[in-house]
Structure formats: structure tokens, C-alpha cells
Design a protein around this motif. Structure first.
Motif, PDB file in Angstrom:
ATOM      1  N   ARG A   7      -7.415   4.193 -14.144  1.00 25.16           N
ATOM      2  CA  ARG A   7      -6.396   3.324 -13.559  1.00 25.16           C
ATOM      3  C   ARG A   7      -6.950   1.910 -13.487  1.00 25.16           C
ATOM      4  NH1 ARG A   7      -4.701   5.955  -8.435  1.00 25.16           N
ATOM      5  NH2 ARG A   7      -3.694   7.390  -9.914  1.00 25.16           N
ATOM      6  N   ILE A   8      -6.191   0.958 -13.989  1.00 22.81           N
ATOM      7  CA  ILE A   8      -6.651  -0.432 -13.996  1.00 22.81           C
ATOM      8  C   ILE A   8      -5.554  -1.338 -13.438  1.00 22.81           C
ATOM      9  CG2 ILE A   8      -8.214  -0.110 -15.952  1.00 22.81           C
ATOM     10  CD1 ILE A   8      -6.117  -1.346 -17.752  1.00 22.81           C
ATOM     11  N   ALA A   9      -5.990  -2.434 -12.852  1.00 21.84           N
ATOM     12  CA  ALA A   9      -5.069  -3.474 -12.365  1.00 21.84           C
ATOM     13  C   ALA A   9      -5.443  -4.774 -13.067  1.00 21.84           C
ATOM     14  CB  ALA A   9      -5.172  -3.636 -10.856  1.00 21.84           C
ATOM     15  N   THR A  10      -4.467  -5.412 -13.701  1.00 18.15           N
ATOM     16  CA  THR A  10      -4.709  -6.654 -14.438  1.00 18.15           C
ATOM     17  C   THR A  10      -3.682  -7.709 -14.046  1.00 18.15           C
ATOM     18  OG1 THR A  10      -3.313  -5.932 -16.293  1.00 18.15           O
ATOM     19  CG2 THR A  10      -5.670  -5.419 -16.429  1.00 18.15           C
ATOM     20  N   SER A  11      -4.011  -8.929 -14.360  1.00 18.15           N
ATOM     21  CA  SER A  11      -3.091 -10.049 -14.160  1.00 18.15           C
ATOM     22  C   SER A  11      -3.308 -11.023 -15.336  1.00 18.15           C
ATOM     23  CB  SER A  11      -3.366 -10.742 -12.815  1.00 18.15           C
ATOM     24  OG  SER A  11      -4.662 -11.329 -12.819  1.00 18.15           O
ATOM     25  N   PRO A  12      -2.357 -11.899 -15.632  1.00 16.08           N
ATOM     26  CA  PRO A  12      -1.062 -12.078 -14.964  1.00 16.08           C
ATOM     27  C   PRO A  12      -0.049 -11.042 -15.421  1.00 16.08           C
ATOM     28  CG  PRO A  12      -1.238 -13.585 -16.800  1.00 16.08           C
ATOM     29  CD  PRO A  12      -2.557 -12.873 -16.727  1.00 16.08           C
ATOM     30  N   VAL A  13       1.109 -11.078 -14.773  1.00 17.99           N
ATOM     31  CA  VAL A  13       2.207 -10.199 -15.149  1.00 17.99           C
ATOM     32  C   VAL A  13       3.055 -10.900 -16.206  1.00 17.99           C
ATOM     33  CG1 VAL A  13       4.289  -9.025 -14.348  1.00 17.99           C
ATOM     34  CG2 VAL A  13       2.246  -9.095 -12.902  1.00 17.99           C
ATOM     35  N   GLY A  14       3.206 -10.270 -17.338  1.00 12.76           N
ATOM     36  CA  GLY A  14       4.018 -10.844 -18.409  1.00 12.76           C
ATOM     37  C   GLY A  14       5.379 -10.187 -18.496  1.00 12.76           C
ATOM     38  N   HIS A  15       6.211 -10.764 -19.330  1.00 16.02           N
ATOM     39  CA  HIS A  15       7.551 -10.237 -19.559  1.00 16.02           C
ATOM     40  C   HIS A  15       7.685  -9.829 -21.024  1.00 16.02           C
ATOM     41  CE1 HIS A  15       8.772 -11.746 -15.612  1.00 16.02           C
ATOM     42  NE2 HIS A  15       8.113 -12.843 -15.922  1.00 16.02           N
ATOM     43  N   ASP A  16       8.622  -8.952 -21.264  1.00 12.91           N
ATOM     44  CA  ASP A  16       8.820  -8.443 -22.620  1.00 12.91           C
ATOM     45  C   ASP A  16       9.037  -9.586 -23.602  1.00 12.91           C
ATOM     46  OD1 ASP A  16      10.696  -7.300 -24.905  1.00 12.91           O
ATOM     47  OD2 ASP A  16       9.641  -5.608 -24.009  1.00 12.91           O
ATOM     48  N   ILE A  17       8.567  -9.393 -24.813  1.00 11.15           N
ATOM     49  CA  ILE A  17       8.641 -10.457 -25.815  1.00 11.15           C
ATOM     50  C   ILE A  17      10.086 -10.844 -26.118  1.00 11.15           C
ATOM     51  CG2 ILE A  17       8.688  -8.972 -27.849  1.00 11.15           C
ATOM     52  CD1 ILE A  17       6.696 -10.944 -29.140  1.00 11.15           C
ATOM     53  N   LYS A  18      11.012  -9.961 -25.875  1.00 11.95           N
ATOM     54  CA  LYS A  18      12.417 -10.264 -26.170  1.00 11.95           C
ATOM     55  C   LYS A  18      13.092 -11.048 -25.045  1.00 11.95           C
ATOM     56  CE  LYS A  18      13.191  -6.007 -27.394  1.00 11.95           C
ATOM     57  NZ  LYS A  18      11.777  -5.667 -27.606  1.00 11.95           N
ATOM     58  N   THR A  19      12.285 -11.520 -24.078  1.00 13.59           N
ATOM     59  CA  THR A  19      12.835 -12.419 -23.062  1.00 13.59           C
ATOM     60  C   THR A  19      12.714 -13.884 -23.484  1.00 13.59           C
ATOM     61  OG1 THR A  19      10.720 -12.507 -21.873  1.00 13.59           O
ATOM     62  CG2 THR A  19      12.292 -10.804 -21.206  1.00 13.59           C
ATOM     63  N   VAL A  20      12.185 -14.145 -24.687  1.00 10.46           N
ATOM     64  CA  VAL A  20      12.135 -15.525 -25.163  1.00 10.46           C
ATOM     65  C   VAL A  20      13.563 -16.038 -25.346  1.00 10.46           C
ATOM     66  CG1 VAL A  20       9.885 -15.281 -26.281  1.00 10.46           C
ATOM     67  CG2 VAL A  20      11.964 -14.757 -27.564  1.00 10.46           C
ATOM     68  N   LYS A  21      13.738 -17.342 -25.193  1.00  7.75           N
ATOM     69  CA  LYS A  21      15.076 -17.916 -25.264  1.00  7.75           C
ATOM     70  C   LYS A  21      15.478 -18.309 -26.672  1.00  7.75           C
ATOM     71  CE  LYS A  21      14.620 -19.753 -20.554  1.00  7.75           C
ATOM     72  NZ  LYS A  21      14.566 -20.975 -19.718  1.00  7.75           N
ATOM     73  N   ASN A  22      14.489 -18.540 -27.532  1.00  7.34           N
ATOM     74  CA  ASN A  22      14.788 -18.977 -28.894  1.00  7.34           C
ATOM     75  C   ASN A  22      13.576 -18.709 -29.772  1.00  7.34           C
ATOM     76  OD1 ASN A  22      12.969 -21.248 -28.269  1.00  7.34           O
ATOM     77  ND2 ASN A  22      14.714 -22.040 -27.096  1.00  7.34           N
ATOM     78  N   GLU A  23      13.719 -18.985 -31.068  1.00 12.13           N
ATOM     79  CA  GLU A  23      12.633 -18.703 -31.996  1.00 12.13           C
ATOM     80  C   GLU A  23      11.443 -19.630 -31.776  1.00 12.13           C
ATOM     81  OE1 GLU A  23      13.352 -19.426 -36.122  1.00 12.13           O
ATOM     82  OE2 GLU A  23      14.739 -21.086 -35.767  1.00 12.13           O
ATOM     83  N   GLU A  24      11.691 -20.826 -31.252  1.00 14.98           N
ATOM     84  CA  GLU A  24      10.576 -21.737 -30.985  1.00 14.98           C
ATOM     85  C   GLU A  24       9.642 -21.151 -29.928  1.00 14.98           C
ATOM     86  OE1 GLU A  24      13.894 -24.184 -32.646  1.00 14.98           O
ATOM     87  OE2 GLU A  24      13.735 -22.732 -31.016  1.00 14.98           O
ATOM     88  N   GLU A  25      10.212 -20.611 -28.865  1.00 13.33           N
ATOM     89  CA  GLU A  25       9.382 -19.979 -27.841  1.00 13.33           C
ATOM     90  C   GLU A  25       8.637 -18.781 -28.404  1.00 13.33           C
ATOM     91  OE1 GLU A  25      11.485 -21.031 -23.541  1.00 13.33           O
ATOM     92  OE2 GLU A  25      11.422 -18.966 -24.275  1.00 13.33           O
ATOM     93  N   LEU A  26       9.296 -18.005 -29.233  1.00 14.43           N
ATOM     94  CA  LEU A  26       8.643 -16.843 -29.828  1.00 14.43           C
ATOM     95  C   LEU A  26       7.434 -17.252 -30.657  1.00 14.43           C
ATOM     96  CD1 LEU A  26       8.507 -13.833 -30.481  1.00 14.43           C
ATOM     97  CD2 LEU A  26      10.111 -14.236 -32.359  1.00 14.43           C
ATOM     98  N   ILE A  27       7.566 -18.295 -31.455  1.00 20.29           N
ATOM     99  CA  ILE A  27       6.447 -18.742 -32.292  1.00 20.29           C
ATOM    100  C   ILE A  27       5.282 -19.215 -31.430  1.00 20.29           C
ATOM    101  CG2 ILE A  27       5.745 -20.562 -33.899  1.00 20.29           C
ATOM    102  CD1 ILE A  27       8.497 -20.255 -35.227  1.00 20.29           C
ATOM    103  N   ILE A  28       5.567 -19.923 -30.341  1.00 20.52           N
ATOM    104  CA  ILE A  28       4.505 -20.380 -29.445  1.00 20.52           C
ATOM    105  C   ILE A  28       3.792 -19.187 -28.815  1.00 20.52           C
ATOM    106  CG2 ILE A  28       4.053 -21.612 -27.288  1.00 20.52           C
ATOM    107  CD1 ILE A  28       6.391 -23.476 -28.057  1.00 20.52           C
ATOM    108  N   VAL A  29       4.565 -18.203 -28.387  1.00 21.50           N
ATOM    109  CA  VAL A  29       3.975 -17.007 -27.775  1.00 21.50           C
ATOM    110  C   VAL A  29       3.096 -16.265 -28.779  1.00 21.50           C
ATOM    111  CG1 VAL A  29       4.545 -14.711 -26.894  1.00 21.50           C
ATOM    112  CG2 VAL A  29       5.762 -16.710 -26.023  1.00 21.50           C
ATOM    113  N   LEU A  30       3.583 -16.089 -29.995  1.00 19.21           N
ATOM    114  CA  LEU A  30       2.797 -15.388 -31.022  1.00 19.21           C
ATOM    115  C   LEU A  30       1.533 -16.161 -31.373  1.00 19.21           C
ATOM    116  CD1 LEU A  30       5.655 -14.188 -33.416  1.00 19.21           C
ATOM    117  CD2 LEU A  30       4.463 -12.852 -31.675  1.00 19.21           C
TER     118      LEU A  30
END
Length: 853
Positions: free
Chosen positions: A554-577
Motif C-alpha cells: 500500500r502506497i500513498a503518493t502526491s499530487p493528485v492528478g486527473h484523467d487525461i481526458k479532462t484536458v480542455k483542448n489538444e494544446e493542453e494535451l500536448i503540454i501534458v504529454l
């Protein structure tokens, strides 16, 4: 219940013809086990909804435990009179019988590895096209049947011996004697006499015309035993009542399928009233029973498959279950099933028509009523919070964000030798298979005494404001010694944390606490492992039953992220990737750790006001990761999520794995998202996606997937026609990124194409003349010459560009990083331009409004 209507037939999919791969070399690895494989490949089904690919989980889970590889069978062609789904189901049925489908060509006697792949081939990714609930249920039931056929130990005497010997013998003898007297006509106790008629009816039949009467008979038996257990209870004993539900053959309200368990049982306090309970949810269910009207092998297997299938919902609903109990009742025979991580153990039949069988069933119920919670399958380190207790810990402001049922979760850090307790806020994913790793992902807050960093509540602060991700899983290890496990995710996370501890600019999955779960036994803490689960069956039970060794971590990590499909547009997706892959590169170069499972579930979005674009990319899950050698290469093992696996991983090539395998997975992630939509609003309907070539990456066995990927990646024309031309039109930046990455990976000077080719024809390789001066006339020399010629011919015949490119990893990775940097800069420029335009429009709107006023 009326029979289900068959699914409407549809036209078979047209599968493109591709060049066959050259014969693979033997001696590589297969996946961890069939159960984990089906669980991992169900990542191709629903990862956010809890089925598989979940944040913090290698999916699925992880596919890198090894054993000798077996050659995949030839895939049968889909007949014209069958849909692909029906054909795969028929192949599964024939596979269980030990033969390939007669509807197409193929080899007989499929091996375990490929039978699991055959099941996985029927899965679909949630991002591709949606399946009907019936298709989902049918696939889950097919998996349950596979477990019954391949992972079940029937007539397990250890299970019968467990509750027969461990149950209180005086209580069992007393209840058994009382039951025999009631059956003999003793009606002096009216509360017990009411069950006499049902007992006699049950004993009088060896088969039934319908299974429904069995519900009442079983219910009466359980209530009879519960009444007598309550009457014998001692105040100093921690006993409980096992009580049946009043609803039979119903769908619980928290079910994720349309399946209906026949009977449900609940545990209640010993001082509760004896009677049926209104059980409406799996979260309140202790065990399930499935009934059949006949006591035959076929009916027994069907009941057991339904039990395994429905019991999965208990794992999914309850975070505190380590293993499960269940019952199958076939006419007048009762079977107890113990469902653990790698096997289902089924007791011998308890024949209710015989006094001995009735006593055995009584022993089971007494055992359930008197044994410890741990032996019932509950995890003592996870405790369900009562509503009042939850209120005092969190306050209204926090409780509004929480799930309706919260848990206290103990997390032991075995490096610091310190306990941390967390309170769950919401569950990202529960264990979604009856077997395997049982990975659970929970968002939680640390519980502690009141302090400045805590949320203030009227009752006293007791939880941190900062949220963490808790990942709980049963990892399979190669040896019993935890220290010898070279793929311990906790140790890898510690290396990463120590390396980047002072780098505030680095966004990575930081270990807060973690270790092996500890159980307290006789005042001493012990590791929670497979051995700890099976010790109730005997010290040598694991070896006798051939059950793999697992460690509960059992492990506890941070930070808490959100699913990749919560990006608002393709620009955000490219930055995240881009940020995720820069993190990947630094972890590899500075920590010597290769990730090996780049997928849509392992790259998350972290929103931050400090980021210029408002988002960061977070690479999570080192479950499949491994430490590399000095050349940053890892041993050849198949690992990852099948649809996103590199070709070398899919084919299980013997060459070492490098960073290029993970970069190739990134390319597949981009192609997948750009085809099916990067966010929920962009999802295409079924008819728009079903026949796209990219679906072939998730269909069939691994040979099929590798064949299709090699063909699609072989040239810019093939990649364009099959993949990028199917991207959604709005994703122009993603298309440009995919083309550039594909060119760097497959169409550069070091690697031209993806299909194997002939470098030299066989005619060009000739034997030296016998009279050549450098060749001896001896027979031994002739044999050596022939052998070297054959080796040279084989090497020349099978020239693989994907193997050749491994010689130029550093230069290719530099190109890939440069591509990501330039695309990230362009994405940030566009976002800045959009923000400026939005701000200007807001000012103009405010000015117009002021002018009107």
C-alpha cells in the motif's frame, strides 16, 4: 426470468491483409497470469469506471512476470455467416474443449497464454466504441468460465477441513443434534418447528424442476442455525449472525452489470433479531450463493461461474476485502467456495440429504459466525467509518466531497517504521476482477491530531487539507523474500523521491508513505502475503495448491492528478504529454528506471495556477518499471497495456527494452486519443469508429496486433492512410505531432520502416569451394562451414529495422525530445493567444455594458 434476446447480427468487419511476421524466437516471457492478463486487457474496456486501467495502477495492471513463452496459434478467419463477436465466443468455447474453432483455420490445443489473449481479444477500449451492457456482461461471464475451467481446485479437502475443525465442536454437535430431532418429529420449540416442513421437502428431492424452491430451503437452514447460535452466545465471545437476504434473484442497486445473484448473505450483530434482511447493495453483502436445480458437473460449473462473476461486484464495492467466500447449491448438495487471488478452492459436496452433509454445512455457518473478521476475508487495516464518526473527523465542508461510505486506511511505511492513517474521500477504482492484483485506487486525506495544517472542524481537526492517492495492490513476486524483489514499486518510488527531493520544478509522483501491509497476530506484526491468507488452510497449503506468492503493498503518493481526458483542448494535451515524457526521460537518465507502461491511464493532468499554461503532466505508476543496466536498457520482458505496447513488447522479442519502446507507446496513445476523442465531448458514436484500422490494435492475439502495427507503421503512406487520416479533423496539432514522432521512430536513417525484410537472397549465400585454400578438407571443418553459412543466411533473411534502431537510441531520443519541446512551445503560444483574445473580448464586453449604462 425470461430468456435474454440474442444480439442483432451485424456484418463482419473487413480485416486488411498484412504480411506475416517472421517466426519468433522462443524463450521469452508471458504475462503474469491469465487472471491478471484478462484484468489488464480489460483496460481496453473501461479504465475510469473502475474496470481496469486506473490512475496509479499498472493495470492493470502489470504484465512483466515471466515464464517460458509459447507460440501463439494462427488466428482463425471470421466466417461470413458470423459476427466477429460471435466468432470469438465460439473460439473460446472450442478452446476450452482443447481445439481451435472449426469455423476457421488454426492449430489445435491452444496454450494457456493465448487462451487468455483470446479472451482479451474480445475486449474493446472505452475510447473506441461503446459496447452494450449485454456484451459487457457476456464477456465478464466468459472470463468467469475461464477461471472455473483453468483456475479452480475442486474437491479441495483443505477448505472442508478448515471449517470442520476450526468451528466450535460443541456448538456444531448441539445444533446438528437439534436439527436431527426436528427432522425426527420433535416440534416442541415452535420457532424451530416452522422450518421442519421445508427441511423435509429439501431432503426428499435429488433434483428440482426449477431452482426457486432451493432459495427458501437454504434460507430456512441458515435461519435455523442462526437462532441456535444466538441462544448459545456467551457475552465474552465476539460472535455474529449470518443472515439471508429477503430478496432472491435480484439486481443490487450498486451493481455494474445486469447479472442477478440468487441469494445474498449479510453479517449482523449477535444481539440482532433473527430473520431475513433487506439486502439491496453489494457493499452490505458478505457472501453470495448461486443455486441450480440439478447436481451435475455442468450445472455445478455454471453455478460456480455465476458465483465468480457476481462476487466481483463485492470486490468492486468493498475496499476492505482480502478474499471472498461463496456458496453454490446444486439441488441438495452445497459447495463452499473460497476465492483468493489466484485460485478458487471448492469444498467437496455437503449432501443435505445425509446427516453428515448437514453437519458439515452447519460447521461452515458456525465457523462464519465465530471466526475472526480476518478469516472472513476482511482487511483489519481498512475500517469502514460510521456516519457519526465520519462527521466528527471531517466536518460538513469535507464530508460533502466524500463518498457516502468512507474508510480509515492504515498505511505502514517500512522505511521509517511508522504508521500513517488516512480517511478516504472518494474511490477512483475498486478491484474489478475476482482474481489477480486487486488494485484499488483511493483519494484520501491523512488523519492526525488537530494542528495548523489541518481542516478546522467543530469537533476538532483530524484530517489534512492535502489529498493523496492511495494505491493498494497484491503484487506477485518471484520469491518469498521481499528484499529479493527487483520490481518493488515502493523501492523505485523511493529512488525517484530521493533523486528529485530538492527539485521544485519537477512534477512527479512523490511517495508520501508506503510499505507492505502489516497484520497483528498474537501481538506481533507480520507481512500480509499469500502465506498469511493461506495459513488458515495449513502451513504447506500454498505449495500443495500451487498458488503463486503475492505481497500486499500500500502506497500513498502526491499530487493528485486527473484523467487525461479532462484536458480542455489538444494544446493542453500536448503540454501534458510533453511534460510527462520529460519526466520519463529524467527518471530514466538520473534514476536508471524504465517505465515500460506508457498508456492513457498512466499520464494524468495536474492543474496549477503556477503553470504558464495552467496544466502540468504527471507520469504515474511504476508497477511495470524496472531498473536498467549501465546502458539504460532493461531485460526483454513483455509488459504494459496491450493496445499501447511497442511492437517489440507485443512480439516479445529477445532484444533488451529501451526508451524507444516507451516513446513508441506514446505515439500509440496519441493516435488512439486523436481518433476517438481526447475528451468526453469529442467522443464519436459507434458507427463512426467500428471499422477504423486502429481497432485492430486491440483485437485478436498478440501476433495479430503486432502484424497490424508493423503494417501501419511501415511507411508514411501506410501510417497516413490507416491512422492519421482517421484522426478527428479538429486535431491538427496532434496530427502534426504524430507524423513527426512516427518519422523519428520509424522513418529515419537508423530505422527505415517496421516490416522485416530480406537483406540478402538465399542464392547470394553460397558454399565456398572445397578447393579454397582457407578451408580445411576435414569433416569437422565442413560441418563448421555449413553451420556458419546457415547462421549467416538466417541473419540476412530476418533483418528487423526495429532491432537495428536500438543501436541509435540516444540520437533518436534527442530527436523525439526536440519534437515534443517544439510542439509544447507551439501549444503554449496558441493557448496564450486564445487567452489574450478572450481577455480582449471580456474588456470589450465590459466597455459596451458601461457605455449602455
Amino acid at each position: 426470468m425470461p430468456p435474454r434476446k440474442p444480439r442483432n447480427a451485424s456484418q463482419p468487419a473487413n480485416r486488411p491483409v498484412t504480411r506475416s511476421m517472421a517466426k519468433k524466437s522462443s524463450g521469452a516471457s508471458q504475462l503474469e497470469d491469465e487472471a491478471d492478463l484478462a484484468r489488464r486487457t480489460a483496460q481496453l474496456v473501461v479504465h475510469e469506471d473502475g474496470a481496469e486501467q486506473i490512475p496509479g495502477q499498472s493495470s492493470a495492471t502489470s504484465a512483466s512476470q515471466t515464464s517460458p513463452r509459447q507460440k501463439s496459434p494462427t488466428r482463425a478467419a471470421v466466417p461470413q455467416n458470423m459476427t466477429p463477436m460471435k466468432h470469438r465466443q465460439q473460439c473460446y468455447k472450442d478452446m476450452i474443449k482443447g481445439k481451435r474453432s472449426s469455423h476457421g483455420t488454426g492449430k489445435s490445443g491452444s496454450q494457456d497464454t493465448n487462451s487468455a489473449y483470446l479472451y482479451s481479444g474480445t475486449a474493446r477500449h472505452a475510447d473506441s466504441y461503446r459496447r452494450s451492457q449485454k456484451e459487457t456482461d457476456d464477456l465478464a461471464l466468459a472470463h468467469a468460465k475461464y477461471i472455473v475451467d483453468r483456475r479452480t481446485q475442486k474437491d479441495a479437502a483443505q477448505v472442508l477441513a478448515l471449517f470442520s475443525s476450526a468451528a466450535d465442536s460443541d456448538t456444531v454437535d448441539s445444533i446438528a443434534a437439534r436439527m436431527e430431532s426436528v427432522l425426527g418429529g420433535d416440534l416442541s420449540d415452535p420457532e424451530l418447528a416452522e422450518y421442519a416442513g421445508q427441511f423435509r421437502e429439501w431432503l426428499a428431492h435429488s433434483s428440482f424442476s426449477t431452482e426457486r424452491p432451493i432459495y427458501g430451503y437454504c434460507e430456512a437452514f441458515v435461519l435455523f442455525v442462526a437462532r441456535l447460535i444466538k441462544s448459545r452466545h456467551r457475552r465474552d465471545a465476539d460472535w455474529r449472525l449470518v443472515l439471508p437476504g429477503e430478496c432472491n434473484d435480484f439486481k443490487p442497486i450498486d451493481s455494474n452489470s445486469n447479472r442477478q445473484p440468487d441469494m445474498c448473505f449479510q453479517l449482523d450483530a449477535i444481539d440482532s433479531n433473527v430473520g431475513t434482511r433487506n439486502i439491496q447493495r453489494y457493499i452490505d453483502t458478505f457472501a453470495i450463493a448461486e443455486a441450480k436445480r440439478l447436481d451435475t458437473r455442468a450445472e455445478g460449473d455454471k453455478a460456480l461461474a455465476q458465483l465468480v462473476d457476481n462476487s466481483t461486484n463485492i470486490y468492486l464495492a468493498q475496499l476492505d476485502r482480502r478474499f471472498l467466500w461463496g456458496l453454490t447449491v446444486c439441488a441438495s448438495s452445497v459447495y463452499a467456495a473460497l476465492m483468493i487471488h489466484d485460485k478458487v478452492l471448492v469444498s467437496p459436496a455437503m449432501d443435505i440429504r445425509k446427516a453428515e452433509g448437514r453437519k458439515q454445512f452447519i460447521s461452515l455457518l458456525v465457523y462464519w459466525s465465530m471466526c475472526t473478521q480476518e478469516r472472513l476475508g476482511y482487511d483489519p487495516t481498512i475500517r469502514r467509518c460510521e456516519p457519526g464518526e465520519l462527521q466528527s473527523m471531517t466536518g460538513d465542508s469535507v464530508q460533502d466531497e466524500m463518498d457516502s461510505i468512507a474508510y480509515e486506511i492504515d498505511c505502514y511505511d517500512d522505511k521509517e517504521c511508522q504508521w500513517h492513517t488516512y480517511v478516504s474521500v472518494r474511490t477512483i477504482a475498486g478491484a474489478s476482477r475476482c482474481m489477480g492484483r486487486h488494485t484499488r485506487t483511493i483519494i484520501a486525506r491523512r488523519k492526525h491530531e488537530a494542528g495548523a495544517s489541518a481542516i478546522s472542524t467543530p469537533a476538532g481537526a483530524s484530517v489534512d487539507a492535502q489529498e493523496v492517492v492511495i494505491k493498494d495492490a497484491w503484487a506477485r513476486t518471484s520469491t518469498d523474500a521481499d528484499k529479493d524483489d527487483t520490481r518493488n514499486e515502493i523501492e523505485l518510488l523511493r529512488i525517484v523521491r530521493n533523486t528529485f527531493a530538492w527539485d521544485e520544478s519537477m512534477v512527479y509522483s512523490k511517495l508520501e508513505a508506503g510499505g507492505t501491509v502489516q497484520l497483528k497476530r498474537d501481538g506481533v506484526y507480520v507481512d500480509d502475503t499469500t502465506a498469511a491468507v493461506l495459513d488458515m488452510l495449513g502451513s504447506d497449503a500454498r505449495e500443495q495448491l500451487d498458488i503463486p506468492y503475492r505481497v500486499h503493498r500500500r502506497i500513498a503518493t502526491s499530487p493528485v492528478g486527473h484523467d487525461i481526458k479532462t484536458v480542455k483542448n489538444e494544446e493542453e494535451l500536448i503540454i501534458v504529454l510533453a511534460e510527462a515524457m520529460h519526466c520519463h526521460n529524467r527518471i530514466l537518465n538520473e534514476c536508471g528506471i524504465l517505465h515500460r507502461d506508457i498508456s492513457t491511464g498512466n499520464i494524468l493532468v495536474v492543474r496549477s495556477d503556477s503553470a504558464p499554461s495552467g496544466v502540468h503532466g504527471l507520469l504515474i505508476d511504476l508497477d511495470s518499471a524496472i531498473q536498467t543496466d549501465a546502458n539504460l536498457k532493461a531485460p526483454a520482458e513483455r509488459s504494459g497495456t496491450p493496445v499501447f505496447m511497442s511492437i517489440a513488447n507485443v512480439e516479445d522479442l529477445t532484444e533488451d527494452r529501451t526508451a524507444l519502446d516507451d516513446w513508441e507507446s506514446l505515439l500509440y496513445v496519441i493516435c488512439w486519443l486523436a481518433t476517438f476523442g481526447i475528451k468526453s465531448d469529442d467522443r464519436l458514436v459507434d458507427a463512426q469508429t467500428k471499422r477504423r484500422p486502429i481497432h485492430l490494435w486491440s483485437e485478436g492475439d498478440m501476433d495479430d496486433i503486432a502484424n497490424h502495427k508493423r503494417t501501419h507503421m511501415d511507411s508514411s503512406k501506410s501510417f497516413g492512410n490507416n491512422i492519421t487520416s482517421k484522426f478527428q479533423g479538429r486535431y491538427k496539432l496532434l496530427k502534426n505531432l504524430a507524423v513527426n514522432l512516427h518519422e523519428a521512430l520509424f522513418l529515419n536513417e537508423e530505422c527505415l520502416g517496421a516490416l522485416r525484410s530480406l537483406s540478402t537472397s538465399n542464392e547470394d549465400i553460397t558454399k565456398p569451394n572445397a578447393g579454397d585454400s582457407d578451408i580445411s578438407d576435414s569433416d569437422d571443418s565442413d560441418e563448421d562451414t555449413e553451420s556458419s553459412i546457415e547462421e549467416e543466411a538466417a541473419a540476412s533473411y530476418d533483418l528487423d529495422p526495429l532491432v537495428e534502431r536500438c543501436k541509435y537510441v540516444d540520437s533518436i531520443v534527442d530527436k523525439l525530445l526536440g519534437i515534443m519541446d517544439s510542439m509544447k512551445a507551439e501549444a503554449e503560444r496558441r493557448l496564450s493567444k486564445k487567452a489574450t483574445a478572450k481577455e480582449r473580448r471580456s474588456r470589450e464586453k465590459a466597455a459596451d455594458k458601461k457605455h449602455l449604462v
